[in-house]
Scaffold this motif. Structure first.
Motif, mmCIF file in Angstrom:
data_model
loop_
_atom_site.group_PDB
_atom_site.id
_atom_site.type_symbol
_atom_site.label_atom_id
_atom_site.label_comp_id
_atom_site.label_asym_id
_atom_site.label_seq_id
_atom_site.Cartn_x
_atom_site.Cartn_y
_atom_site.Cartn_z
ATOM 1 N N VAL A 152 -34.604 -53.657 109.709
ATOM 2 C CA VAL A 152 -35.941 -53.133 109.996
ATOM 3 C C VAL A 152 -35.959 -51.615 109.979
ATOM 4 C CG1 VAL A 152 -37.778 -53.083 111.721
ATOM 5 C CG2 VAL A 152 -36.471 -55.184 111.362
ATOM 6 N N TRP A 153 -34.876 -51.009 110.486
ATOM 7 C CA TRP A 153 -34.866 -49.554 110.604
ATOM 8 C C TRP A 153 -34.494 -48.854 109.304
ATOM 9 C CZ3 TRP A 153 -30.088 -47.788 109.269
ATOM 10 C CH2 TRP A 153 -29.030 -48.687 109.398
ATOM 11 N N TYR A 154 -34.143 -49.652 108.257
ATOM 12 C CA TYR A 154 -33.619 -49.066 107.032
ATOM 13 C C TYR A 154 -34.495 -49.444 105.845
ATOM 14 C CZ TYR A 154 -30.467 -48.145 103.124
ATOM 15 O OH TYR A 154 -29.930 -47.700 101.954
ATOM 16 N N SER A 155 -34.581 -48.535 104.888
ATOM 17 C CA SER A 155 -35.301 -48.809 103.655
ATOM 18 C C SER A 155 -34.648 -48.027 102.524
ATOM 19 C CB SER A 155 -36.777 -48.410 103.776
ATOM 20 O OG SER A 155 -37.451 -48.638 102.561
ATOM 21 N N MET A 156 -34.647 -48.601 101.327
ATOM 22 C CA MET A 156 -34.025 -47.945 100.172
ATOM 23 C C MET A 156 -34.647 -46.591 99.866
ATOM 24 S SD MET A 156 -31.480 -49.664 98.984
ATOM 25 C CE MET A 156 -31.290 -48.939 97.364
ATOM 26 N N LYS A 157 -35.926 -46.445 100.228
ATOM 27 C CA LYS A 157 -36.562 -45.169 99.916
ATOM 28 C C LYS A 157 -36.019 -44.026 100.775
ATOM 29 C CE LYS A 157 -40.515 -45.760 103.032
ATOM 30 N NZ LYS A 157 -41.993 -45.829 103.108
ATOM 31 N N TYR A 158 -35.313 -44.388 101.895
ATOM 32 C CA TYR A 158 -34.720 -43.363 102.743
ATOM 33 C C TYR A 158 -33.262 -43.096 102.389
ATOM 34 C CZ TYR A 158 -38.845 -44.154 105.614
ATOM 35 O OH TYR A 158 -40.126 -44.282 106.061
ATOM 36 N N MET A 159 -32.752 -43.715 101.339
ATOM 37 C CA MET A 159 -31.353 -43.535 100.939
ATOM 38 C C MET A 159 -31.006 -42.066 100.700
ATOM 39 S SD MET A 159 -28.544 -45.151 100.468
ATOM 40 C CE MET A 159 -26.948 -44.986 99.648
ATOM 41 N N ASP A 163 -36.802 -52.923 98.583
ATOM 42 C CA ASP A 163 -36.300 -53.797 99.636
ATOM 43 C C ASP A 163 -37.379 -54.432 100.502
ATOM 44 O OD1 ASP A 163 -37.085 -51.457 100.753
ATOM 45 O OD2 ASP A 163 -35.403 -51.274 102.132
ATOM 46 N N ARG A 164 -38.651 -54.149 100.223
ATOM 47 C CA ARG A 164 -39.753 -54.762 100.965
ATOM 48 C C ARG A 164 -40.812 -55.249 99.986
ATOM 49 N NH1 ARG A 164 -37.521 -51.615 104.795
ATOM 50 N NH2 ARG A 164 -37.835 -52.164 107.011
ATOM 51 N N PHE A 165 -41.244 -56.509 100.169
ATOM 52 C CA PHE A 165 -42.206 -57.133 99.267
ATOM 53 C C PHE A 165 -43.279 -57.862 100.080
ATOM 54 C CE2 PHE A 165 -38.214 -56.829 97.066
ATOM 55 C CZ PHE A 165 -38.542 -56.448 95.774
ATOM 56 N N THR A 200 -44.256 -59.953 105.083
ATOM 57 C CA THR A 200 -43.380 -59.078 104.299
ATOM 58 C C THR A 200 -41.973 -59.655 104.267
ATOM 59 O OG1 THR A 200 -44.653 -57.122 104.964
ATOM 60 C CG2 THR A 200 -42.460 -56.738 104.071
ATOM 61 N N VAL A 201 -41.403 -59.702 103.074
ATOM 62 C CA VAL A 201 -40.001 -60.109 102.905
ATOM 63 C C VAL A 201 -39.154 -58.848 102.836
ATOM 64 C CG1 VAL A 201 -38.347 -61.185 101.352
ATOM 65 C CG2 VAL A 201 -40.513 -62.295 101.794
ATOM 66 N N ARG A 202 -38.117 -58.782 103.694
ATOM 67 C CA ARG A 202 -37.234 -57.617 103.738
ATOM 68 C C ARG A 202 -35.844 -57.989 103.253
ATOM 69 N NH1 ARG A 202 -35.712 -56.477 108.198
ATOM 70 N NH2 ARG A 202 -36.557 -58.176 109.486
#
Length: 271
Positions: free
Chosen positions: A240-247, A210-212, A234-236
């Protein structure tokens, strides 16, 4: 036949004399200059001396000639065959104008430790100084998430008073594509003018990231000079507070919350 044999004998004798009488100091010292020039014009030089002969040399005195000045370097008492040494010199006057500058190194040495005939080696080289070109167009990138895409906001500002014909190029990593934007755009910015662009970016369906990182290249020409700068961002595709790696973490927290709630209701109902 005797005359031909006599001729070859004389030729061999001459060749042997030349070989035997060739001086050992014909080329006993190899000289190499390495240069480093920074953007402000400061020059740092490295002088490497190597004894490539078959005998030691003594009292080696290296020096640089800069324009109309001379810079003496540390004296070396002895260099044995195959031995080398590198000396540093930062006495070259700073350069300010674009162009090629000559370098001359002269090295004096003796073949005997107690004097004798002094020999010298002269080595010439040069370096090129290129004026650092600092772009007057500055900017930044900001990303805002949408339902199924990401909106990349591009902010540019012309910090100079002159007009600039800009060529803008967006570099996206594999897996991303921009809608209604070919990747290159040309436009004009007046002195002090600011511009804002919005570029909608999509990612492939099979990509969970989700971040590039993205790069924006800004180029323009002025007075036969080429200026360029790079803006990183960075393209999201998530808040901001969320990321797929924290799923997995959010999933575990949600399950723990459900377990605690069910446990709380069971105790409350018993009461």
């Amino acid at each position: 036949m005797f005359s031909h044999l006599k001729f070859f004998i004389i030729l061999f004798a001459v060749f042997t004399m030349v070989t035997v009488e060739r001086p050992a100091w014909a080329k006993p010292l190899d000289v190499l200059i390495q240069n480093e020039v920074d953007d402000t014009g400061n020059v740092n030089l490295l002088l490497t001396l190597k004894n490539s002969g078959s005998r030691s040399i003594y009292h080696i005195r290296p020096m640089f000639h800069f324009h109309h000045s001379m810079s003496m370097m540390s004296k070396i008492m002895r260099l044995d065959p195959g031995q080398s040494i590198t000396l540093e010199n930062d006495k070259h006057p700073p350069v300010r104008r674009v162009g090629r500058y000559p370098l001359t190194a002269m090295v004096e040495f003796w073949l005997h430790p107690n004097g004798g005939t002094k020999k010298s080696v002269l080595f010439t080289d040069s370096f090129f100084f290129k004026e650092p070109l600092i772009s007057k167009v500055e900017g930044k990138l900001a990303s805002v998430t949408d339902l199924d895409s990401s909106i990349l906001n591009v902010f540019l500002k012309n910090r100079s008073e002159s007009l600039k014909n800009i060529r803008m190029m967006l570099l996206l990593p594999p897996g991303l594509a921009a809608k209604n934007f070919s990747g290159v755009m040309g436009f004009t910015m007046r002195g002090g003018e600011a511009k804002n662009f919005q570029i909608r970016v999509f990612r492939r369906e099979n990509i969970e990231r989700d971040r590039f990182p993205v790069r924006l290249m800004i180029e323009y020409g002025e007075m036969l000079k080429h200026y360029s700068s790079e803006i990183n961002g960075t393209v999201r595709f998530s808040p901001v507070w969320y990321s797929m790696k924290y799923m997995p973490h959010f999933t575990v927290l949600a399950l723990m919350a459900l377990i605690l709630l069910s446990y709380y209701y069971r105790i409350y109902n018993k009461k």
